[in-house]
Write an enzyme that holds these catalytic residues in place. Structure first.
Site, short mmCIF file in Angstrom:
data_model
loop_
_atom_site.label_atom_id
_atom_site.label_comp_id
_atom_site.label_asym_id
_atom_site.label_seq_id
_atom_site.Cartn_x
_atom_site.Cartn_y
_atom_site.Cartn_z
N THR A 178 73.80 67.60 12.81
CA THR A 178 75.20 67.23 13.65
C THR A 178 75.48 68.74 13.28
O THR A 178 76.64 69.45 15.00
CB THR A 178 76.70 66.93 12.63
OG1 THR A 178 75.75 65.05 12.44
CG2 THR A 178 77.48 66.86 13.73
N ASP A 179 75.55 70.02 12.83
CA ASP A 179 76.21 70.78 12.94
C ASP A 179 75.32 71.72 13.76
O ASP A 179 76.14 72.37 14.52
CB ASP A 179 76.19 71.63 11.21
CG ASP A 179 77.38 71.16 10.76
OD1 ASP A 179 78.62 71.24 10.82
OD2 ASP A 179 77.38 71.63 9.10
N LEU A 180 73.99 71.44 14.08
CA LEU A 180 73.05 72.33 15.02
C LEU A 180 73.38 71.96 15.58
O LEU A 180 73.33 72.91 17.08
CB LEU A 180 71.88 72.43 14.23
CG LEU A 180 71.30 72.51 13.84
CD1 LEU A 180 70.45 71.75 12.21
CD2 LEU A 180 71.69 73.96 12.87
N GLY A 183 76.51 72.74 17.39
CA GLY A 183 76.79 74.74 17.91
C GLY A 183 75.68 74.58 19.00
O GLY A 183 76.59 76.02 19.84
#
Length: 409
Positions: A178-180, A183
């Site tokens: 999810t973070d990636l 980003g």
């Protein structure tokens, strides 16, 4: 010429989603200035082990986690909780094109570093705000963490072994997906907003939430529910819409089988010595195979355990049926295709020696990406950037360092 040469990014983000976005921009040639708290820096600097080894073989202050998301940036250590630090940030903003931050909603307003305050200084500023749940809504003030978002955003409900199978239960993805993905969405949005600012002279704020990204990233699983009305469930490595498309057992381990159409299924049946399966009405089409998954897959699993994985993979490759080994990470970097693509690179580090890392996956024919340095040490470029951009002299810099407003070199 670099793709984003002349674009300057002020990076007030930390952890992963924001730094991943700004690393992409740095790879593209933007001048990314990473603002970090003196003496502390990005939280992930201490997220180890492992840590980069120094010249004496001891752990340095840079964790492997931090190194993966901050190459090509310049680190400036400013404490913007102090008025003098806030003034420096505002001066830098006047000379930047983009600002990226991932503080809680309203967290920067008390410092005068919110979008409205900074847009008045620089009308063309592209201001990207990354939060867990967005700038509005009942969860807006909650902190957002990748695993928690994978849970609430539905990803865990479709990841893991199905109920009744060994090891059943929801699982998170093995990387902070999810973070990636947030980003990557951030980098895309920033590029689009920069294009708009170039045409109109007007910047804007980008409101990007981890939850929004995760729900959007449900892709075909969300569409299966919205169109078909059936709630998707965990199916292990199996595909909800294609059969057979999952990890299969062999005599000595496992391999991934990815039969994508009926022609491939017919060739697969030839390889395993079961050509009649391809003409059986229960299995001749993908629709039929999905409907009869429960009887077909166990039969194939039993058949495939009669030979080693390497033998099946060689035979399937010859028949042009997609299948691959399930590699460990060390096997990934030993793979001849990964090596041929040059995915492992090494870059010099300010602490001495080199850092091994994975290159940006993009290849441009006219403007190949140039990698110059690994992630910076904390405050490595403080005096250089402030002298270069704000014309501050040694006396001014030393005075601010003595007050604790500045850190680093």
């Amino acid at each position: 010429m670099k793709l984003l040469e002349g674009v300057r990014v002020l990076d007030l983000s930390r952890i992963l989603a924001g730094p991943w976005a700004t690393q992409v921009l740095a790879d593209f040639g933007a001048d990314v200035i990473k603002i970090e708290r003196p003496g502390v820096g990005d939280d992930t600097r201490t997220w180890g082990p492992p840590y980069l080894k120094d010249a004496d073989g001891n752990d340095s202050s840079e964790s492997a986690y931090y190194l993966c998301a901050n190459r090509g940036k310049r680190s400036v250590a400013i404490d913007f909780t102090q008025p003098e630090g806030q003034a420096l940030i505002r001066e830098l903003v006047a000379r930047c094109d983009v600002l990226v931050e991932n503080y809680k909603v309203g967290g920067l307003k008390k410092y005068g570093l919110d979008y409205a305050s900074l847009q008045a200084i620089n009308p063309k500023l592209v201001y990207c705000s990354i939060t867990g749940y967005g700038q509005n809504g009942p969860y807006a003030q909650r902190a957002g963490y990748d695993a928690a978002i994978q849970a609430i955003g539905g990803l865990m409900s479709v990841t893991g072994e199905p109920d009744g199978a060994p090891g059943a239960g929801p699982q998170k993805v093995g990387v902070a997906a999810t973070d990636l993905m947030t980003g990557m969405y951030a980098a895309t949005a920033i590029l689009a907003a920069l294009r708009h600012a170039e045409r109109t002279g007007v910047g804007q704020q980008i409101d990007l939430a981890l939850l929004d990204t995760q729900v959007a990233w449900l892709a075909n699983q969300a569409s299966n529910y919205l169109v078909g009305g059936v709630v998707p469930t965990r199916q292990g490595t199996a595909h909800p819409n294609i059969v057979p498309y999952q990890v299969m057992p062999a005599a000595d381990g496992y391999f991934m089988l990815a039969v994508g159409n009926d022609g491939q299924f017919a060739r697969f049946c030839e390889v395993i010595g079961e050509p009649a399966l391809a003409t059986d009405p229960r299995y001749a089409t993908n629709n039929a195979r999905v409907a009869h998954r429960g009887e077909l897959v166990p039969y194939l699993q039993q058949r495939l355990t009669t030979r080693p994985a390497d033998e099946w993979l060689a035979a399937l490759e010859k028949a042009v049926v997609p299948a691959n080994p399930v590699n460990r990470i060390d096997q990934v970097f030993d793979d001849p295709q990964v090596q041929a693509r040059g995915l492992r690179i090494t870059l010099p580090h300010a602490g001495g020696g080199e850092v091994a890392m994975v290159r940006n996956p993009l290849k441009f024919s006219a403007t190949p990406l140039q990698y110059t340095q690994a992630a910076p040490v904390l405050g490595q470029h403080t005096t250089k950037v402030l002298g270069e951009m704000l014309s501050m002299d040694a006396v001014q810099l030393q005075a601010l360092q003595a007050q604790g407003v500045l850190g680093g070199d």
